[in-house]
Design a protein around this motif. Structure first.
Motif, mmCIF file in Angstrom:
data_model
loop_
_atom_site.group_PDB
_atom_site.id
_atom_site.type_symbol
_atom_site.label_atom_id
_atom_site.label_comp_id
_atom_site.label_asym_id
_atom_site.label_seq_id
_atom_site.Cartn_x
_atom_site.Cartn_y
_atom_site.Cartn_z
ATOM 1 N N ALA A 125 -82.970 39.615 17.675
ATOM 2 C CA ALA A 125 -83.467 39.827 19.111
ATOM 3 C C ALA A 125 -84.826 39.816 19.160
ATOM 4 C CB ALA A 125 -82.737 41.127 19.543
ATOM 5 N N GLU A 126 -85.671 40.638 18.245
ATOM 6 C CA GLU A 126 -87.109 40.624 18.275
ATOM 7 C C GLU A 126 -87.700 39.539 17.776
ATOM 8 O OE1 GLU A 126 -87.377 43.975 15.733
ATOM 9 O OE2 GLU A 126 -86.334 45.518 17.160
ATOM 10 N N GLY A 127 -87.162 38.510 17.323
ATOM 11 C CA GLY A 127 -88.026 37.237 16.690
ATOM 12 C C GLY A 127 -88.562 37.697 15.340
ATOM 13 N N ALA A 128 -88.168 38.648 14.532
ATOM 14 C CA ALA A 128 -88.767 38.904 13.274
ATOM 15 C C ALA A 128 -88.628 37.878 12.363
ATOM 16 C CB ALA A 128 -88.483 40.292 12.753
ATOM 17 N N PRO A 129 -89.420 37.483 11.463
ATOM 18 C CA PRO A 129 -89.392 36.564 10.344
ATOM 19 C C PRO A 129 -87.985 36.747 9.516
ATOM 20 C CG PRO A 129 -91.585 37.357 10.534
ATOM 21 C CD PRO A 129 -91.009 38.177 11.462
ATOM 22 N N GLY A 130 -87.317 35.903 9.599
ATOM 23 C CA GLY A 130 -86.351 35.899 8.586
ATOM 24 C C GLY A 130 -85.505 34.775 8.297
ATOM 25 N N GLY A 131 -84.376 34.663 8.047
ATOM 26 C CA GLY A 131 -83.368 33.344 7.542
ATOM 27 C C GLY A 131 -82.032 33.409 7.286
ATOM 28 N N GLY A 132 -81.374 32.591 7.447
ATOM 29 C CA GLY A 132 -80.039 32.685 7.153
ATOM 30 C C GLY A 132 -79.367 31.190 6.792
ATOM 31 N N ILE A 133 -78.142 31.375 6.651
ATOM 32 C CA ILE A 133 -77.649 29.922 6.000
ATOM 33 C C ILE A 133 -76.359 29.354 6.928
ATOM 34 C CG2 ILE A 133 -76.196 31.024 4.342
ATOM 35 C CD1 ILE A 133 -76.758 28.368 2.362
ATOM 36 N N VAL A 134 -76.257 28.232 7.465
ATOM 37 C CA VAL A 134 -75.292 27.739 8.154
ATOM 38 C C VAL A 134 -74.322 27.011 7.127
ATOM 39 C CG1 VAL A 134 -76.681 25.613 8.775
ATOM 40 C CG2 VAL A 134 -74.300 26.343 10.179
ATOM 41 N N ALA A 135 -72.931 27.248 7.155
ATOM 42 C CA ALA A 135 -72.350 26.626 6.397
ATOM 43 C C ALA A 135 -71.350 25.705 6.994
ATOM 44 C CB ALA A 135 -71.306 27.635 5.543
ATOM 45 N N SER A 136 -71.259 24.280 6.763
ATOM 46 C CA SER A 136 -70.442 23.739 7.373
ATOM 47 C C SER A 136 -70.121 22.393 6.568
ATOM 48 C CB SER A 136 -70.657 23.291 8.886
ATOM 49 O OG SER A 136 -69.787 22.116 9.494
ATOM 50 N N ARG A 137 -68.884 21.561 6.720
ATOM 51 C CA ARG A 137 -68.712 20.329 5.645
ATOM 52 C C ARG A 137 -69.189 19.127 6.680
ATOM 53 N NH1 ARG A 137 -63.623 22.912 5.462
ATOM 54 N NH2 ARG A 137 -63.368 23.697 3.492
ATOM 55 N N PHE A 138 -69.738 19.347 7.801
ATOM 56 C CA PHE A 138 -70.503 18.466 8.832
ATOM 57 C C PHE A 138 -71.643 18.568 9.007
ATOM 58 C CE2 PHE A 138 -65.690 19.047 9.716
ATOM 59 C CZ PHE A 138 -65.322 17.656 9.907
ATOM 60 N N PRO A 139 -72.484 17.712 8.590
ATOM 61 C CA PRO A 139 -74.026 17.655 8.695
ATOM 62 C C PRO A 139 -74.359 17.873 10.190
ATOM 63 C CG PRO A 139 -73.448 15.958 7.241
ATOM 64 C CD PRO A 139 -72.177 16.428 7.925
ATOM 65 N N GLU A 140 -74.018 17.334 11.089
ATOM 66 C CA GLU A 140 -74.026 17.500 12.574
ATOM 67 C C GLU A 140 -74.009 18.785 13.271
ATOM 68 O OE1 GLU A 140 -70.230 15.417 12.625
ATOM 69 O OE2 GLU A 140 -71.783 15.556 11.068
ATOM 70 N N VAL A 141 -73.044 19.584 12.582
ATOM 71 C CA VAL A 141 -73.213 21.048 12.730
ATOM 72 C C VAL A 141 -74.081 21.849 12.240
ATOM 73 C CG1 VAL A 141 -71.417 23.159 12.580
ATOM 74 C CG2 VAL A 141 -70.388 21.134 13.035
ATOM 75 N N GLN A 142 -74.364 21.533 10.882
ATOM 76 C CA GLN A 142 -75.619 22.076 10.358
ATOM 77 C C GLN A 142 -77.022 22.125 11.507
ATOM 78 O OE1 GLN A 142 -75.871 20.500 6.322
ATOM 79 N NE2 GLN A 142 -73.838 21.297 5.950
ATOM 80 N N ALA A 143 -77.096 20.625 11.573
ATOM 81 C CA ALA A 143 -78.251 20.341 12.319
ATOM 82 C C ALA A 143 -78.392 20.884 13.817
ATOM 83 C CB ALA A 143 -78.233 18.760 12.646
ATOM 84 N N ALA A 144 -76.999 21.030 14.310
ATOM 85 C CA ALA A 144 -76.978 21.564 15.783
ATOM 86 C C ALA A 144 -77.437 23.125 15.579
ATOM 87 C CB ALA A 144 -75.678 21.630 16.178
ATOM 88 N N VAL A 145 -76.910 23.778 14.723
ATOM 89 C CA VAL A 145 -77.260 25.288 14.437
ATOM 90 C C VAL A 145 -78.845 25.262 14.273
ATOM 91 C CG1 VAL A 145 -76.844 27.630 13.137
ATOM 92 C CG2 VAL A 145 -74.997 25.970 13.767
ATOM 93 N N ARG A 146 -79.316 24.464 13.381
ATOM 94 C CA ARG A 146 -80.811 24.622 13.068
ATOM 95 C C ARG A 146 -81.619 24.361 14.233
ATOM 96 N NH1 ARG A 146 -80.641 21.136 9.475
ATOM 97 N NH2 ARG A 146 -79.922 22.346 7.718
#
Length: 312
Positions: free
Chosen positions: A125-146
């Motif tokens: 919510a605050e926009g603090a620096p961080g990261g995560g990981i999106v898991a999907s067998r579909f590259p287009e889903v990974q790209a959409a979340v990114r």
């Protein structure tokens, strides 16, 4: 289909996702039974769940028990062009069904995924620096979340090991409660390190048995997320563990956090699976017994330190 992003669930994590997407320049549609706040110029609250079908990418940020019904209701308006991604640390049923499996069986969508890792609602919510990981067998889903969430302050990595990432995230929810409990009873850093590492080793064995890859548990979805919990990132599970350590009744804890606690239910289900499958998971079994009130604080500490030591 539009470039809109949809969020099912108006809790703190749902709002964190919505605000992150807004910062990324996306228009957000949000549905919630009980909205916590008003919308913004780019975040529009919708009255009916089917309205979210106007978005290509839909995030589910709701507790696991209500997700099947919501997925089925929204699924009547969806088609194969939609991407569905959940952020829950939960599992469904005694067979440890993951929530991506729920999305695939309750909707016509096949391109599904999960967002995991050391993501905390307040930081999103605050926009603090961080990261995560999106898991999907579909590259287009990974790209959409990114594209929907990523930016200068939020790094989104990807993996195709969906089962591994989902179970690793669920395991961290359980182990974060154990970390909070250990802190609450006064255990020090060395004990926390042993408990966290051995607990993740047990969950890795179970996760591999379910079809995940061991290396996923060493990455952001597993150890990376658990490291943030050990560093006390303020996630709710830590507070639940501390409350359990001082003897707060589970019913009172549920009332304080607003009802369902994913880690409490996950511990019970994972422990039952370990017993039935014969998986070696003594720490997970102990956590489940403590969370359910079957083992007291002092007995739990004695059991933790009294375990037989073997090869790592």
């Amino acid at each position: 289909m539009s470039g809109k992003v949809a969020v099912v669930g108006g809790g703190s994590f749902g709002w964190g996702l919505a605000l992150a997407a807004e910062r990324a320049g996306r228009e957000v549609l949000m549905w919630s039974r009980r909205p916590q706040r008003d919308g913004t110029r780019r975040i529009r609250l919708v009255a009916a769940l089917p309205e979210l079908a106007a978005a290509e990418l839909v995030f589910f940020a709701v507790p696991s028990p209500i997700m099947p019904a919501l997925a089925e209701e929204l699924g009547r308006e969806l088609d194969g062009g939609h991407f569905l991604v959940h952020v829950s640390r939960g599992i469904v049923g005694e067979a440890l069904q993951t929530l991506s499996q729920v999305l695939r069986t309750r909707t016509p969508c096949r391109r599904v995924g999960a967002l995991a890792g050391p993501l905390v609602a307040s930081a999103l919510a605050e926009g603090a620096p961080g990261g995560g990981i999106v898991a999907s067998r579909f590259p287009e889903v990974q790209a959409a979340v990114r594209d929907a969430l990523g930016g200068a302050a939020l790094r989104i990595y990807s993996t195709d090991d969906l089962i591994g990432a989902e179970f690793a995230s669920t395991a961290v929810g359980l182990l974060a409660m154990a970390v909070g409990f250990a802190r609450g009873v006064g255990l020090g850093p060395a004990t926390l390190a042993v408990m966290a590492s051995r607990g993740m080793a047990e969950c890795t064995r179970i996760g591999v048995g379910l079809g995940g890859r061991a290396e996923t548990f060493t990455g952001l979805a597993g150890y990376g997320d658990l490291l943030a919990a050990v560093a006390d990132d303020g996630r709710p599970e830590l507070g639940v563990g501390r409350e359990l350590a001082v003897g707060t009744p589970i019913a009172e804890i549920r009332r304080r956090v607003g009802g369902y606690v994913e880690g409490l239910e996950s511990a019970r289900k994972i422990a039952a699976h370990a017993r039935s499958s014969g998986a070696r998971a003594p720490l997970v079994l102990l956590c489940a017994d403590v969370f359910e009130g079957k083992v007291g604080v002092q007995d739990a500490v004695a059991a933790l330190m009294g375990r037989q030591v073997g090869g790592e």
